[in-house]
Design a protein around this motif. Structure first.
Motif, PDB file in Angstrom:
ATOM      1  N   GLY A   1       0.811  -1.215   0.000  1.00  0.00           N
ATOM      2  CA  GLY A   1       0.000   0.000   0.000  1.00  0.00           C
ATOM      3  C   GLY A   1       0.843   1.263   0.000  1.00  0.00           C
ATOM      4  N   ILE A   2       0.185   2.378   0.275  1.00  0.00           N
ATOM      5  CA  ILE A   2       0.812   3.698   0.259  1.00  0.00           C
ATOM      6  C   ILE A   2       0.353   4.432   1.511  1.00  0.00           C
ATOM      7  CG2 ILE A   2       0.946   5.904  -0.983  1.00  0.00           C
ATOM      8  CD1 ILE A   2       0.152   4.336  -3.524  1.00  0.00           C
ATOM      9  N   ARG A   3       1.240   5.203   2.101  1.00  0.00           N
ATOM     10  CA  ARG A   3       0.889   6.078   3.221  1.00  0.00           C
ATOM     11  C   ARG A   3       0.502   7.423   2.624  1.00  0.00           C
ATOM     12  NH1 ARG A   3      -1.000   3.814   6.916  1.00  0.00           N
ATOM     13  NH2 ARG A   3      -0.803   5.722   8.074  1.00  0.00           N
ATOM     14  N   LEU A   4      -0.689   7.902   2.916  1.00  0.00           N
ATOM     15  CA  LEU A   4      -1.207   9.158   2.363  1.00  0.00           C
ATOM     16  C   LEU A   4      -1.222  10.233   3.438  1.00  0.00           C
ATOM     17  CD1 LEU A   4      -2.674  10.726   0.048  1.00  0.00           C
ATOM     18  CD2 LEU A   4      -4.800   9.955   1.096  1.00  0.00           C
ATOM     19  N   HIS A   5      -0.726  11.397   3.069  1.00  0.00           N
ATOM     20  CA  HIS A   5      -0.758  12.570   3.942  1.00  0.00           C
ATOM     21  C   HIS A   5      -1.495  13.671   3.182  1.00  0.00           C
ATOM     22  CE1 HIS A   5       0.673  15.372   7.002  1.00  0.00           C
ATOM     23  NE2 HIS A   5       0.803  16.217   6.008  1.00  0.00           N
ATOM     24  N   VAL A   6      -2.493  14.270   3.810  1.00  0.00           N
ATOM     25  CA  VAL A   6      -3.299  15.314   3.175  1.00  0.00           C
ATOM     26  C   VAL A   6      -2.999  16.657   3.840  1.00  0.00           C
ATOM     27  CG1 VAL A   6      -5.632  16.103   2.635  1.00  0.00           C
ATOM     28  CG2 VAL A   6      -5.113  13.657   2.638  1.00  0.00           C
ATOM     29  N   ASP A   7      -2.652  17.633   3.028  1.00  0.00           N
ATOM     30  CA  ASP A   7      -2.402  19.007   3.480  1.00  0.00           C
ATOM     31  C   ASP A   7      -3.383  19.935   2.808  1.00  0.00           C
ATOM     32  OD1 ASP A   7      -0.177  18.839   5.170  1.00  0.00           O
ATOM     33  OD2 ASP A   7       1.209  18.823   3.484  1.00  0.00           O
ATOM     34  N   GLY A   8      -3.517  21.118   3.350  1.00  0.00           N
ATOM     35  CA  GLY A   8      -4.231  22.168   2.650  1.00  0.00           C
ATOM     36  C   GLY A   8      -5.449  22.684   3.371  1.00  0.00           C
ATOM     37  N   LEU A   9      -6.027  23.670   2.736  1.00  0.00           N
ATOM     38  CA  LEU A   9      -7.236  24.337   3.202  1.00  0.00           C
ATOM     39  C   LEU A   9      -8.184  24.433   2.023  1.00  0.00           C
ATOM     40  CD1 LEU A   9      -5.509  27.250   5.084  1.00  0.00           C
ATOM     41  CD2 LEU A   9      -6.570  25.259   6.125  1.00  0.00           C
ATOM     42  N   TYR A  10      -9.449  24.277   2.300  1.00  0.00           N
ATOM     43  CA  TYR A  10     -10.424  24.364   1.223  1.00  0.00           C
ATOM     44  C   TYR A  10     -11.535  25.312   1.629  1.00  0.00           C
ATOM     45  CZ  TYR A  10     -12.997  22.961  -2.893  1.00  0.00           C
ATOM     46  OH  TYR A  10     -13.623  22.960  -4.097  1.00  0.00           O
ATOM     47  N   GLY A  11     -11.340  26.567   1.372  1.00  0.00           N
ATOM     48  CA  GLY A  11     -12.369  27.586   1.544  1.00  0.00           C
ATOM     49  C   GLY A  11     -13.089  27.595   2.874  1.00  0.00           C
ATOM     50  N   GLY A  12     -12.393  27.369   3.965  1.00  0.00           N
ATOM     51  CA  GLY A  12     -13.008  27.445   5.274  1.00  0.00           C
ATOM     52  C   GLY A  12     -13.631  26.153   5.772  1.00  0.00           C
ATOM     53  N   TYR A  13     -13.632  25.100   4.968  1.00  0.00           N
ATOM     54  CA  TYR A  13     -14.164  23.815   5.424  1.00  0.00           C
ATOM     55  C   TYR A  13     -13.173  23.173   6.407  1.00  0.00           C
ATOM     56  CZ  TYR A  13     -17.839  23.679   1.891  1.00  0.00           C
ATOM     57  OH  TYR A  13     -18.954  23.935   1.143  1.00  0.00           O
ATOM     58  N   PRO A  14     -13.654  22.331   7.303  1.00  0.00           N
ATOM     59  CA  PRO A  14     -12.738  21.635   8.216  1.00  0.00           C
ATOM     60  C   PRO A  14     -11.802  20.710   7.439  1.00  0.00           C
ATOM     61  CG  PRO A  14     -15.030  21.379   8.926  1.00  0.00           C
ATOM     62  CD  PRO A  14     -15.060  22.034   7.581  1.00  0.00           C
ATOM     63  N   HIS A  15     -10.604  20.524   7.971  1.00  0.00           N
ATOM     64  CA  HIS A  15      -9.607  19.682   7.308  1.00  0.00           C
ATOM     65  C   HIS A  15     -10.129  18.267   7.120  1.00  0.00           C
ATOM     66  CE1 HIS A  15      -5.986  17.184   6.926  1.00  0.00           C
ATOM     67  NE2 HIS A  15      -5.539  18.213   6.233  1.00  0.00           N
ATOM     68  N   SER A  16     -10.934  17.775   8.054  1.00  0.00           N
ATOM     69  CA  SER A  16     -11.449  16.403   7.965  1.00  0.00           C
ATOM     70  C   SER A  16     -12.311  16.200   6.719  1.00  0.00           C
ATOM     71  CB  SER A  16     -12.240  16.040   9.218  1.00  0.00           C
ATOM     72  OG  SER A  16     -13.331  16.922   9.375  1.00  0.00           O
ATOM     73  N   VAL A  17     -13.025  17.222   6.295  1.00  0.00           N
ATOM     74  CA  VAL A  17     -13.866  17.117   5.097  1.00  0.00           C
ATOM     75  C   VAL A  17     -12.972  17.001   3.858  1.00  0.00           C
ATOM     76  CG1 VAL A  17     -15.609  18.294   3.692  1.00  0.00           C
ATOM     77  CG2 VAL A  17     -15.755  18.384   6.189  1.00  0.00           C
ATOM     78  N   LEU A  18     -11.926  17.812   3.803  1.00  0.00           N
ATOM     79  CA  LEU A  18     -10.978  17.734   2.692  1.00  0.00           C
ATOM     80  C   LEU A  18     -10.297  16.368   2.686  1.00  0.00           C
ATOM     81  CD1 LEU A  18      -9.380  18.989   0.357  1.00  0.00           C
ATOM     82  CD2 LEU A  18      -7.813  19.938   2.076  1.00  0.00           C
ATOM     83  N   ARG A  19      -9.877  15.886   3.837  1.00  0.00           N
ATOM     84  CA  ARG A  19      -9.221  14.592   3.943  1.00  0.00           C
ATOM     85  C   ARG A  19     -10.122  13.477   3.429  1.00  0.00           C
ATOM     86  NH1 ARG A  19     -10.041  11.546   7.901  1.00  0.00           N
ATOM     87  NH2 ARG A  19      -8.915   9.613   8.082  1.00  0.00           N
ATOM     88  N   ASP A  20     -11.389  13.503   3.809  1.00  0.00           N
ATOM     89  CA  ASP A  20     -12.328  12.485   3.335  1.00  0.00           C
ATOM     90  C   ASP A  20     -12.484  12.532   1.817  1.00  0.00           C
ATOM     91  OD1 ASP A  20     -12.690  11.663   5.938  1.00  0.00           O
ATOM     92  OD2 ASP A  20     -14.636  12.666   6.179  1.00  0.00           O
ATOM     93  N   ALA A  21     -12.541  13.729   1.261  1.00  0.00           N
ATOM     94  CA  ALA A  21     -12.671  13.870  -0.197  1.00  0.00           C
ATOM     95  C   ALA A  21     -11.441  13.302  -0.904  1.00  0.00           C
ATOM     96  CB  ALA A  21     -12.871  15.337  -0.570  1.00  0.00           C
ATOM     97  N   VAL A  22     -10.266  13.562  -0.365  1.00  0.00           N
ATOM     98  CA  VAL A  22      -9.031  13.042  -0.960  1.00  0.00           C
ATOM     99  C   VAL A  22      -9.003  11.515  -0.865  1.00  0.00           C
ATOM    100  CG1 VAL A  22      -6.511  12.986  -0.774  1.00  0.00           C
ATOM    101  CG2 VAL A  22      -7.716  15.163  -0.592  1.00  0.00           C
TER     102      VAL A  22
END
Length: 158
Positions: free
Chosen positions: A38-59
């Protein structure tokens, strides 16, 4: 006494917020578990004021794993220990703001390959889940480019 409580509360809140941000920035998830280790995934960033957890789930829902013989051969060359992928999405808050997406793959502590692109016009105006197609495209290009590099006889890890 009021100022001590007020400033103490402000310091406590800032500490709590920074603790949450630090936690979000260091979490990794396992993806593509059916391919080698497998692969270890790390998610960074900001998406227009949404919580990081929402961006992480989308990724997590949109990363493309290597498929096809050429991509799997290229992945096999970097699979031990499991590689690390970093996806960074940035979409500033506000109308008309551009956004960007970066996908980088690391193996054995070395940069292997990356893709960078602007967010599509649709992704710039919607929730973080609208960026799924952009992430899917960027990661598919990453695996294709890695397979092409190997097919040309170039080293998989430059």
């Amino acid at each position: 006494m009021k100022s001590i409580v007020r400033y103490g509360l402000a310091v406590l809140m800032m500490t709590g917020i920074s603790g949450c941000a630090a936690h979000a920035e260091t979490d990794t998830d396992g993806i593509c578990q059916t391919v080698e280790q497998g692969i270890r995934l790390h998610v960074d960033g900001l998406y227009g004021g949404y919580p990081h957890s929402v961006l992480r789930d989308a990724v997590l829902e949109s990363v493309t794993c290597p498929s096809g013989d050429a991509e799997l051969r290229a992945f096999h060359a970097i699979a031990m220990p499991p590689p690390h992928m970093r996806v960074a999405v940035t979409r500033p808050t506000g109308q008309g703001q551009q956004g960007s997406l970066s996908v980088m793959l690391f193996s054995q502590g070395h940069f292997v390959i990356g893709e960078r692109m602007s967010l599509s016009p649709f992704s710039r105006t919607q929730s973080p889940f609208s960026v799924k197609a952009d992430i899917n495209l960027a990661t598919a290009r990453l695996w294709s480019d890695l397979a092409n590099r190997m097919a040309q006889g170039k080293p998989v890890i430059p």
